[in-house]
Structure formats: structure tokens, C-alpha cells
Design a protein around this motif. Structure first.
Motif, PDB file in Angstrom:
ATOM      1  N   SER A   1       0.825  -1.210   0.000  1.00 30.02           N
ATOM      2  CA  SER A   1       0.000   0.000   0.000  1.00 30.02           C
ATOM      3  C   SER A   1       0.863   1.266   0.000  1.00 30.02           C
ATOM      4  O   SER A   1       0.473   2.269  -0.590  1.00 30.02           O
ATOM      5  CB  SER A   1      -0.957  -0.002   1.196  1.00 30.02           C
ATOM      6  N   MET A   2       2.050   1.216   0.616  1.00 28.22           N
ATOM      7  CA  MET A   2       2.942   2.381   0.568  1.00 28.22           C
ATOM      8  C   MET A   2       3.444   2.623  -0.857  1.00 28.22           C
ATOM      9  O   MET A   2       3.499   3.765  -1.311  1.00 28.22           O
ATOM     10  CB  MET A   2       4.129   2.193   1.499  1.00 28.22           C
ATOM     11  N   ILE A   3       3.779   1.556  -1.558  1.00 27.30           N
ATOM     12  CA  ILE A   3       4.208   1.696  -2.955  1.00 27.30           C
ATOM     13  C   ILE A   3       3.057   2.226  -3.806  1.00 27.30           C
ATOM     14  O   ILE A   3       3.252   3.108  -4.650  1.00 27.30           O
ATOM     15  CB  ILE A   3       4.721   0.337  -3.488  1.00 27.30           C
ATOM     16  N   THR A   4       1.854   1.743  -3.567  1.00 30.19           N
ATOM     17  CA  THR A   4       0.680   2.201  -4.325  1.00 30.19           C
ATOM     18  C   THR A   4       0.390   3.674  -4.068  1.00 30.19           C
ATOM     19  O   THR A   4       0.163   4.439  -5.014  1.00 30.19           O
ATOM     20  CB  THR A   4      -0.548   1.352  -3.959  1.00 30.19           C
ATOM     21  N   VAL A   5       0.404   4.074  -2.802  1.00 30.46           N
ATOM     22  CA  VAL A   5       0.178   5.493  -2.472  1.00 30.46           C
ATOM     23  C   VAL A   5       1.290   6.339  -3.069  1.00 30.46           C
ATOM     24  O   VAL A   5       1.042   7.410  -3.638  1.00 30.46           O
ATOM     25  CB  VAL A   5       0.091   5.691  -0.936  1.00 30.46           C
ATOM     26  N   GLY A   6       2.542   5.855  -2.987  1.00 28.48           N
ATOM     27  CA  GLY A   6       3.675   6.597  -3.538  1.00 28.48           C
ATOM     28  C   GLY A   6       3.561   6.830  -5.031  1.00 28.48           C
ATOM     29  O   GLY A   6       3.772   7.934  -5.526  1.00 28.48           O
ATOM     30  N   ILE A   7       3.219   5.774  -5.763  1.00 30.03           N
ATOM     31  CA  ILE A   7       3.072   5.898  -7.216  1.00 30.03           C
ATOM     32  C   ILE A   7       1.888   6.810  -7.556  1.00 30.03           C
ATOM     33  O   ILE A   7       1.971   7.642  -8.470  1.00 30.03           O
ATOM     34  CB  ILE A   7       2.913   4.508  -7.867  1.00 30.03           C
ATOM     35  N   GLY A   8       0.803   6.677  -6.823  1.00 28.44           N
ATOM     36  CA  GLY A   8      -0.372   7.516  -7.089  1.00 28.44           C
ATOM     37  C   GLY A   8      -0.101   8.991  -6.857  1.00 28.44           C
ATOM     38  O   GLY A   8      -0.430   9.836  -7.700  1.00 28.44           O
ATOM     39  N   VAL A   9       0.516   9.323  -5.733  1.00 24.52           N
ATOM     40  CA  VAL A   9       0.798  10.733  -5.437  1.00 24.52           C
ATOM     41  C   VAL A   9       1.862  11.280  -6.390  1.00 24.52           C
ATOM     42  O   VAL A   9       1.776  12.421  -6.839  1.00 24.52           O
ATOM     43  CB  VAL A   9       1.214  10.894  -3.951  1.00 24.52           C
ATOM     44  N   TYR A  10       2.847  10.445  -6.740  1.00 28.61           N
ATOM     45  CA  TYR A  10       3.883  10.897  -7.680  1.00 28.61           C
ATOM     46  C   TYR A  10       3.280  11.181  -9.055  1.00 28.61           C
ATOM     47  O   TYR A  10       3.659  12.151  -9.710  1.00 28.61           O
ATOM     48  CB  TYR A  10       4.991   9.854  -7.801  1.00 28.61           C
ATOM     49  N   SER A  11       2.332  10.337  -9.482  1.00 21.36           N
ATOM     50  CA  SER A  11       1.698  10.589 -10.781  1.00 21.36           C
ATOM     51  C   SER A  11       0.891  11.886 -10.762  1.00 21.36           C
ATOM     52  O   SER A  11       0.818  12.593 -11.775  1.00 21.36           O
ATOM     53  CB  SER A  11       0.825   9.406 -11.197  1.00 21.36           C
ATOM     54  N   VAL A  12       0.300  12.217  -9.626  1.00 17.45           N
ATOM     55  CA  VAL A  12      -0.394  13.515  -9.505  1.00 17.45           C
ATOM     56  C   VAL A  12       0.610  14.657  -9.627  1.00 17.45           C
ATOM     57  O   VAL A  12       0.334  15.667 -10.283  1.00 17.45           O
ATOM     58  CB  VAL A  12      -1.174  13.594  -8.166  1.00 17.45           C
ATOM     59  N   SER A  13       1.804  14.493  -9.031  1.00 15.77           N
ATOM     60  CA  SER A  13       2.810  15.559  -9.133  1.00 15.77           C
ATOM     61  C   SER A  13       3.321  15.707 -10.563  1.00 15.77           C
ATOM     62  O   SER A  13       3.599  16.816 -11.013  1.00 15.77           O
ATOM     63  CB  SER A  13       3.971  15.311  -8.164  1.00 15.77           C
ATOM     64  N   VAL A  14       3.443  14.586 -11.294  1.00  9.24           N
ATOM     65  CA  VAL A  14       3.857  14.663 -12.701  1.00  9.24           C
ATOM     66  C   VAL A  14       2.797  15.400 -13.513  1.00  9.24           C
ATOM     67  O   VAL A  14       3.120  16.254 -14.347  1.00  9.24           O
ATOM     68  CB  VAL A  14       4.127  13.254 -13.277  1.00  9.24           C
ATOM     69  N   PHE A  15       1.526  15.088 -13.275  1.00 10.09           N
ATOM     70  CA  PHE A  15       0.437  15.787 -13.962  1.00 10.09           C
ATOM     71  C   PHE A  15       0.469  17.278 -13.649  1.00 10.09           C
ATOM     72  O   PHE A  15       0.308  18.107 -14.542  1.00 10.09           O
ATOM     73  CB  PHE A  15      -0.911  15.181 -13.541  1.00 10.09           C
ATOM     74  N   LEU A  16       0.689  17.625 -12.382  1.00 13.53           N
ATOM     75  CA  LEU A  16       0.741  19.029 -11.976  1.00 13.53           C
ATOM     76  C   LEU A  16       1.868  19.763 -12.687  1.00 13.53           C
ATOM     77  O   LEU A  16       1.669  20.851 -13.228  1.00 13.53           O
ATOM     78  CB  LEU A  16       0.925  19.132 -10.460  1.00 13.53           C
ATOM     79  N   VAL A  17       3.043  19.155 -12.713  1.00 13.14           N
ATOM     80  CA  VAL A  17       4.212  19.806 -13.326  1.00 13.14           C
ATOM     81  C   VAL A  17       4.022  19.959 -14.831  1.00 13.14           C
ATOM     82  O   VAL A  17       4.270  21.026 -15.386  1.00 13.14           O
ATOM     83  CB  VAL A  17       5.503  19.017 -13.006  1.00 13.14           C
ATOM     84  N   LYS A  18       3.591  18.915 -15.484  1.00 14.88           N
ATOM     85  CA  LYS A  18       3.515  18.953 -16.949  1.00 14.88           C
ATOM     86  C   LYS A  18       2.305  19.721 -17.465  1.00 14.88           C
ATOM     87  O   LYS A  18       2.436  20.544 -18.372  1.00 14.88           O
ATOM     88  CB  LYS A  18       3.497  17.539 -17.511  1.00 14.88           C
ATOM     89  N   ASN A  19       1.147  19.470 -16.898  1.00 13.95           N
ATOM     90  CA  ASN A  19      -0.077  20.048 -17.470  1.00 13.95           C
ATOM     91  C   ASN A  19      -0.507  21.357 -16.828  1.00 13.95           C
ATOM     92  O   ASN A  19      -0.916  22.276 -17.529  1.00 13.95           O
ATOM     93  CB  ASN A  19      -1.209  19.027 -17.415  1.00 13.95           C
ATOM     94  N   LEU A  20      -0.452  21.454 -15.520  1.00 11.71           N
ATOM     95  CA  LEU A  20      -0.919  22.683 -14.876  1.00 11.71           C
ATOM     96  C   LEU A  20       0.139  23.784 -14.893  1.00 11.71           C
ATOM     97  O   LEU A  20      -0.164  24.939 -15.160  1.00 11.71           O
ATOM     98  CB  LEU A  20      -1.371  22.399 -13.447  1.00 11.71           C
ATOM     99  N   LEU A  21       1.391  23.433 -14.588  1.00 14.85           N
ATOM    100  CA  LEU A  21       2.460  24.437 -14.629  1.00 14.85           C
ATOM    101  C   LEU A  21       3.021  24.606 -16.037  1.00 14.85           C
ATOM    102  O   LEU A  21       3.633  25.621 -16.330  1.00 14.85           O
ATOM    103  CB  LEU A  21       3.583  24.056 -13.662  1.00 14.85           C
ATOM    104  N   GLY A  22       2.849  23.626 -16.888  1.00 12.16           N
ATOM    105  CA  GLY A  22       3.319  23.717 -18.274  1.00 12.16           C
ATOM    106  C   GLY A  22       4.812  23.549 -18.426  1.00 12.16           C
ATOM    107  O   GLY A  22       5.392  24.019 -19.396  1.00 12.16           O
ATOM    108  N   TYR A  23       5.468  22.871 -17.495  1.00  4.81           N
ATOM    109  CA  TYR A  23       6.911  22.652 -17.581  1.00  4.81           C
ATOM    110  C   TYR A  23       7.177  21.354 -18.328  1.00  4.81           C
ATOM    111  O   TYR A  23       7.148  20.283 -17.770  1.00  4.81           O
ATOM    112  CB  TYR A  23       7.546  22.590 -16.193  1.00  4.81           C
TER     113      TYR A  23
END
Length: 170
Positions: free
Chosen positions: A109-131
Motif C-alpha cells: 500500500s505504501m508503494i501504491t500510495v507513492g506511485i499515485g501521489v507521484y503521478s499527480v505531481s507529474v500531472f501538476l508539473v507537466k499540465n498545470l504548470l506547463g513545464y
């Protein structure tokens, strides 16, 4: 229009765009003790103005720099966002109570939560911030910057909060 005269005798005049929605300025400067004069046209829409800058011309075209959130460059901002998301992943893991599931399910479950939250951060960086690759100067930098600090801070926060929230495990 504003005019500035320095102690060395240099004169600088700046005329900013007066229309709403137009970002640009024309700056002209000269010095008395040298035969030097340069005109700089600054704009965010410099595509049509590039023809003004040529060899032997005293006109230089200067595009506006990227807008940074705060004073951090994009790579540093992504790093600190990932660090914060690592702490957030550790908090989510502990508040959801996944630590009480045992070693096997808790780790999964720690690996699952880690991957899920990291994917949200990738989405934030690429799509919302446009980096994207151009801004971060690399093909997968929007994914890899801050990955190590994310993992370390996620583990650190998970262990720290589990110890604080469960001082006497059964």
C-alpha cells in the motif's frame, strides 16, 4: 516615458506600451564619452520584430524572460514540489491507516500510495504548470527531477508519523 541619467553621463530612456494587453517596451541608451548607442525593443511577441535586428544595426530585439512562480527557476520549483508531495504521500499513508495492515500489505500500500501521489505531481508539473522538456531542458525531466528526494521524504515522513501515531504497537 521615463529618462534616467547616471553619474557616468549615460542616458537611458524607456517607453512602455500604453495599450492594454500589449506587453512591450522600447529602451534607448547612449553614453557621452563614447560613440555608442543601442536601441532595445522588448516584447513577448517578438516574432514580427526579429527582422529589425540585423548586422550593423543598432536595434536589438529582446524577448521577455519566462515567468517564474516566486523567484525559483522551474527545475528548483519542480524539486520542491516533489519534496512536498513526498511528505504528503507519507501523511496520506498514515492517515489512511495502511501501516496497521502488516508488513506485506503495508509495503504494497505504501508503494501504491507513492506511485499515485507521484503521478499527480507529474500531472501538476507537466499540465498545470506547463513545464515540459523545453523548459526543464531534458526529455523526461518533468518526471525525473526530484524523484530521489520524493522517495526519501515519503519514507521519512511515513516512519516518523507512524512512530508518533503508534507509540506502543500491539
Amino acid at each position: 516615458m521615463s529618462r534616467t541619467i547616471t553619474d557616468s553621463g549615460s542616458v537611458s530612456c524607456t517607453d512602455k506600451a500604453g495599450r492594454a494587453g500589449v506587453s512591450g517596451s522600447i529602451k534607448s541608451s547612449s553614453e557621452n564619452h563614447r560613440v555608442f548607442r543601442q536601441n532595445v525593443i522588448s516584447t513577448t511577441e517578438a516574432v514580427s520584430l526579429r527582422a529589425l535586428s540585423s548586422t550593423g544595426s543598432n536595434i536589438a530585439v529582446q524577448t521577455a524572460k519566462e515567468v517564474h512562480i516566486g523567484r525559483l527557476p522551474p527545475a528548483s520549483l519542480v524539486y520542491w514540489i516533489r519534496l512536498g508531495f513526498g511528505v504528503l504521500a507519507g501523511v496520506i499513508f498514515n492517515l489512511a491507516g495502511f501501516g496497521s495492515l502488516g508488513v506485506g500489505l503495508g509495503t504494497l500500500s505504501m508503494i501504491t500510495v507513492g506511485i499515485g501521489v507521484y503521478s499527480v505531481s507529474v500531472f501538476l508539473v507537466k499540465n498545470l504548470l506547463g513545464y515540459g522538456p523545453e523548459v526543464l531542458k531534458g526529455p523526461n525531466k518533468h518526471v525525473t527531477i526530484g524523484m530521489g528526494s520524493y522517495v526519501i521524504w515519503m519514507i521519512f515522513t511515513t516512519i516518523l508519523l507512524y512512530t508518533v501515531l503508534n507509540p506502543h504497537p500491539s
